[in-house]
Design a protein around this motif. Structure first.
Motif, mmCIF file in Angstrom:
data_model
loop_
_atom_site.group_PDB
_atom_site.id
_atom_site.type_symbol
_atom_site.label_atom_id
_atom_site.label_comp_id
_atom_site.label_asym_id
_atom_site.label_seq_id
_atom_site.Cartn_x
_atom_site.Cartn_y
_atom_site.Cartn_z
ATOM 1 N N ARG A 33 0.811 -1.226 0.000
ATOM 2 C CA ARG A 33 0.000 0.000 0.000
ATOM 3 C C ARG A 33 0.840 1.270 0.000
ATOM 4 N NH1 ARG A 33 0.036 -1.891 5.319
ATOM 5 N NH2 ARG A 33 0.429 -0.320 6.957
ATOM 6 N N PHE A 34 2.128 1.151 0.324
ATOM 7 C CA PHE A 34 3.005 2.322 0.361
ATOM 8 C C PHE A 34 3.698 2.586 -0.979
ATOM 9 C CE2 PHE A 34 2.960 1.030 4.898
ATOM 10 C CZ PHE A 34 2.494 2.215 5.437
ATOM 11 N N ASN A 35 3.438 1.741 -1.982
ATOM 12 C CA ASN A 35 4.073 1.892 -3.295
ATOM 13 C C ASN A 35 5.605 1.903 -3.192
ATOM 14 O OD1 ASN A 35 1.610 2.079 -4.764
ATOM 15 N ND2 ASN A 35 1.421 4.220 -4.113
ATOM 16 N N ILE A 36 6.115 0.993 -2.375
ATOM 17 C CA ILE A 36 7.565 0.852 -2.239
ATOM 18 C C ILE A 36 8.097 0.165 -3.487
ATOM 19 C CG2 ILE A 36 9.409 -0.164 -0.852
ATOM 20 C CD1 ILE A 36 7.522 -0.032 1.555
ATOM 21 N N SER A 37 9.193 0.672 -4.048
ATOM 22 C CA SER A 37 9.723 0.147 -5.306
ATOM 23 C C SER A 37 10.351 -1.229 -5.109
ATOM 24 C CB SER A 37 10.772 1.102 -5.880
ATOM 25 O OG SER A 37 11.923 1.141 -5.057
ATOM 26 N N ASN A 94 3.879 6.201 7.850
ATOM 27 C CA ASN A 94 4.824 6.927 6.998
ATOM 28 C C ASN A 94 5.732 5.933 6.290
ATOM 29 O OD1 ASN A 94 7.568 8.269 6.488
ATOM 30 N ND2 ASN A 94 6.248 10.037 6.909
ATOM 31 N N SER A 95 5.776 5.995 4.956
ATOM 32 C CA SER A 95 6.524 4.993 4.187
ATOM 33 C C SER A 95 8.020 5.038 4.480
ATOM 34 C CB SER A 95 6.286 5.195 2.692
ATOM 35 O OG SER A 95 6.737 6.471 2.276
ATOM 36 N N THR A 96 8.562 6.232 4.713
ATOM 37 C CA THR A 96 9.993 6.351 5.006
ATOM 38 C C THR A 96 10.333 5.682 6.329
ATOM 39 O OG1 THR A 96 10.082 8.453 3.800
ATOM 40 C CG2 THR A 96 11.920 7.965 5.275
ATOM 41 N N VAL A 97 9.483 5.902 7.325
ATOM 42 C CA VAL A 97 9.695 5.286 8.644
ATOM 43 C C VAL A 97 9.536 3.771 8.547
ATOM 44 C CG1 VAL A 97 8.898 5.185 11.025
ATOM 45 C CG2 VAL A 97 8.929 7.368 9.816
ATOM 46 N N VAL A 98 8.558 3.316 7.752
ATOM 47 C CA VAL A 98 8.351 1.877 7.564
ATOM 48 C C VAL A 98 9.591 1.232 6.960
ATOM 49 C CG1 VAL A 98 7.084 0.166 6.212
ATOM 50 C CG2 VAL A 98 5.837 1.948 7.419
ATOM 51 N N VAL A 99 10.125 1.855 5.913
ATOM 52 C CA VAL A 99 11.324 1.316 5.266
ATOM 53 C C VAL A 99 12.491 1.283 6.251
ATOM 54 C CG1 VAL A 99 13.066 1.756 3.489
ATOM 55 C CG2 VAL A 99 10.639 1.948 2.936
ATOM 56 N N CYS A 101 12.384 1.141 9.551
ATOM 57 C CA CYS A 101 12.136 0.121 10.578
ATOM 58 C C CYS A 101 12.402 -1.273 10.029
ATOM 59 C CB CYS A 101 10.705 0.242 11.078
ATOM 60 S SG CYS A 101 10.275 -0.925 12.391
ATOM 61 N N CYS A 102 11.970 -1.518 8.790
ATOM 62 C CA CYS A 102 12.188 -2.837 8.176
ATOM 63 C C CYS A 102 13.671 -3.118 7.968
ATOM 64 C CB CYS A 102 11.445 -2.923 6.846
ATOM 65 S SG CYS A 102 9.653 -3.028 6.997
ATOM 66 N N ILE A 103 14.407 -2.102 7.511
ATOM 67 C CA ILE A 103 15.851 -2.274 7.292
ATOM 68 C C ILE A 103 16.559 -2.568 8.612
ATOM 69 C CG2 ILE A 103 17.970 -1.043 6.676
ATOM 70 C CD1 ILE A 103 16.426 0.301 4.421
ATOM 71 N N PHE A 104 16.208 -1.806 9.656
ATOM 72 C CA PHE A 104 16.866 -1.996 10.957
ATOM 73 C C PHE A 104 16.561 -3.377 11.533
ATOM 74 C CE2 PHE A 104 16.708 -1.707 15.617
ATOM 75 C CZ PHE A 104 18.034 -1.368 15.877
ATOM 76 N N SER A 105 15.281 -3.765 11.513
ATOM 77 C CA SER A 105 14.911 -5.055 12.100
ATOM 78 C C SER A 105 15.483 -6.217 11.301
ATOM 79 C CB SER A 105 13.389 -5.178 12.199
ATOM 80 O OG SER A 105 12.784 -5.097 10.929
ATOM 81 N N ARG A 106 15.537 -6.076 9.982
ATOM 82 C CA ARG A 106 16.140 -7.134 9.159
ATOM 83 C C ARG A 106 17.637 -7.255 9.425
ATOM 84 N NH1 ARG A 106 14.028 -11.231 6.679
ATOM 85 N NH2 ARG A 106 15.104 -10.971 4.692
ATOM 86 N N ALA A 107 18.293 -6.118 9.669
ATOM 87 C CA ALA A 107 19.727 -6.156 9.962
ATOM 88 C C ALA A 107 19.995 -6.879 11.279
ATOM 89 C CB ALA A 107 20.286 -4.734 10.004
ATOM 90 N N ILE A 108 19.200 -6.569 12.318
ATOM 91 C CA ILE A 108 19.369 -7.245 13.610
ATOM 92 C C ILE A 108 19.033 -8.719 13.487
ATOM 93 C CG2 ILE A 108 18.617 -7.314 16.003
ATOM 94 C CD1 ILE A 108 20.298 -4.886 15.269
ATOM 95 N N GLN A 109 17.981 -9.027 12.725
ATOM 96 C CA GLN A 109 17.603 -10.428 12.522
ATOM 97 C C GLN A 109 18.731 -11.194 11.837
ATOM 98 O OE1 GLN A 109 14.234 -10.973 9.956
ATOM 99 N NE2 GLN A 109 14.326 -13.213 10.073
ATOM 100 N N GLY A 110 19.357 -10.562 10.849
ATOM 101 C CA GLY A 110 20.441 -11.228 10.132
ATOM 102 C C GLY A 110 21.646 -11.490 11.014
#
Length: 443
Positions: A33-37, A94-99, A101-110
């Motif tokens: 829904r955020f039209n993330i590329s 907010n799409s920027t905040v979502v991106v 948050c996803c990047i940060f959580s994926r980095a910690i998960q990795g």
């Protein structure tokens, strides 16, 4: 290490891979829904393997400081907490905040994933040294099983309870499992060669004499080996072939009419191939093969089958062909991972015969770092190519590179002298009187 300890290792691997496979289909769908590329999704996907690669590189040092047991339990705890953070992203608007948050959580998960996998590889290779292929195969079975169960279990939770409850549940399971691991795994897993293993004497062909101080294990020393370094490159390429299409193909499947649950089930094909191979082929057949020769041929066929991921003429482009392609890629990925890890550990142990446990730690870290590097490069590469051309173009490039590398690996790593000696001995058995000379020529 007893059977219960081994089952706990498998359980941690299973849940971690359930989480990994759940993110693949649901992340693009939840935040569409955020039209993330596609390129941004590729970056988000790549943060997990990139941070896991960094963690794997330093994992040898981490295990030296914390011990193998504590490294494993801390990794499980952090990944569970990370899933709680990741699930909270759906509340953001907010799409920027979502991106972010996803990047940060994926980095910690990795990073936490590397703290689970690397000590697990090392512990199994050390404790089951004589049968490491067999038990590593069972460990990979748990990973494949997690990849199979994840989309099914998660798809049901996602359909009935939504994004948040799905990841809250799995995060809670992993946090609970980390506590069980801490109180059940023996402290002896942290010990060095002298206490965990019987100390190995140098081989007869080793340059070390009994009075020569052992060479310190280091990544530089390991990569001086042509077999070790080319095997690490093969690991990277194997994971590229397994993961590059994952951030792109869910949206394409939705365009051809598949529902969200059907998209998640589509990914079962590669996991099923991975699981079937790990249960049937690896424990009973692959242990009997020449590992390096098998790796070269498996790379060749794995590269060829990339053309089935997003087929174009003359291959029919339909869902059945794509599922078959997924299944075959899963089979070859499983075979290659067990064989490559075995070759890398054997090569490191032959270079450091008096420090086998430490050599195994470093080679396991290198293997896991190579896995994550492949998973980092693959999604970014496919997302970039797909946004400018199409997914089938990315498939063709991966096919060509993998096939070419299979010949390079075979040329530099296969010991052809073993085959020539085998042929000579067979000929002598047939005609010992002439020492292999043709009888017809003799008469």
């Amino acid at each position: 290490m007893d059977t219960l300890d081994y089952i706990l290792l498998l359980s941690a691997s299973l849940v971690a891979n359930m989480i990994f496979m759940l993110v693949v289909p649901f992340l693009p769908l939840e935040f569409s829904r955020f039209n993330i590329s596609e390129t941004t999704f590729g970056i988000i996907f790549s943060m997990h393997p990139f941070s896991s690669m960094i963690g794997s590189i330093i994992s040898g040092r981490i295990m030296g400081l914390l011990g193998r047991k504590l490294t494993l339990t801390v990794g499980s705890l952090v990944m569970g907490l990370c899933m709680v953070l990741f699930s909270s992203a759906s509340y953001l608007e907010n799409s920027t905040v979502v991106v972010g948050c996803c990047i940060f959580s994926r980095a910690i998960q990795g990073f936490s994933s590397s703290m689970i996998q690397t000590p697990s590889y090392a512990i199994i290779s050390i404790c089951y040294r004589e049968n490491k292929q067999k038990y590593l195969g069972y460990y990979e079975t748990s990973q494949g099983l997690g990849c199979v169960i994840g989309p099914v279990f998660g798809g049901i939770l996602y359909a009935f309870f939504g994004f948040n409850i799905t990841f809250y549940s799995l995060g809670g399971i992993l946090i609970s499992l980390s506590i069980i691991l801490h109180f059940n795994l023996p402290n002896s897993l942290n010990e060095t060669d002298e206490t965990l293993l019987e100390v190995s004497q140098p081989r007869s062909d080793s340059p070390l004499s009994p009075h020569t101080p052992p060479v310190k294990v280091s990544y530089a020393q390991l990569f001086n080996s042509r077999i070790f370094s080319l095997s690490a490159v093969a690991v990277v390429l194997t994971l590229i072939t397994y993961s590059y299409y994952m951030p792109v193909i869910p949206l394409e499947l939705r365009e051809i009419g598949l529902s969200d649950v059907e998209v998640s089930l589509f990914f079962l094909a590669s996991s099923a191939g991975y699981l079937v191979c790990s249960m049937l082929f690896v424990p009973y057949f692959i242990v009997k093969l020449d590992q390096r020769a098998f790796i070269a041929f498996a790379l060749l066929f794995d590269g060829r089958d990339q053309l089935l991921i997003d087929p174009v003429f003359p291959i029919p482009r339909n869902l059945t062909v794509m599922i078959i392609g997924q299944f075959i890629v899963g089979v070859f990925c499983m075979c290659l991972m067990v064989s490559l890890l075995t070759v890398m550990i054997n090569e490191s142990e032959s270079r450091f015969p008096e420090q086998k446990a430490y050599a195994t730690d470093f080679s396991s870290g290198t293997f896991n770092a190579a896995l994550q590097l492949g998973q980092t490069i693959g999604p970014v590469f496919a997302s970039f190519i797909s946004s400018h051309y199409c997914l089938s173009t990315a498939c063709k490039i991966v096919c060509l590179v993998t096939v070419l590398f299979s010949f390079i690996y075979g040329y530099f790593c296969i010991d052809f002298s073993l085959y020539s000696k085998t042929c000579e001995s067979k000929i002598k058995e047939i005609d010992p009187e002439t020492n292999g000379t043709n009888r017809a020529l003799k008469t």
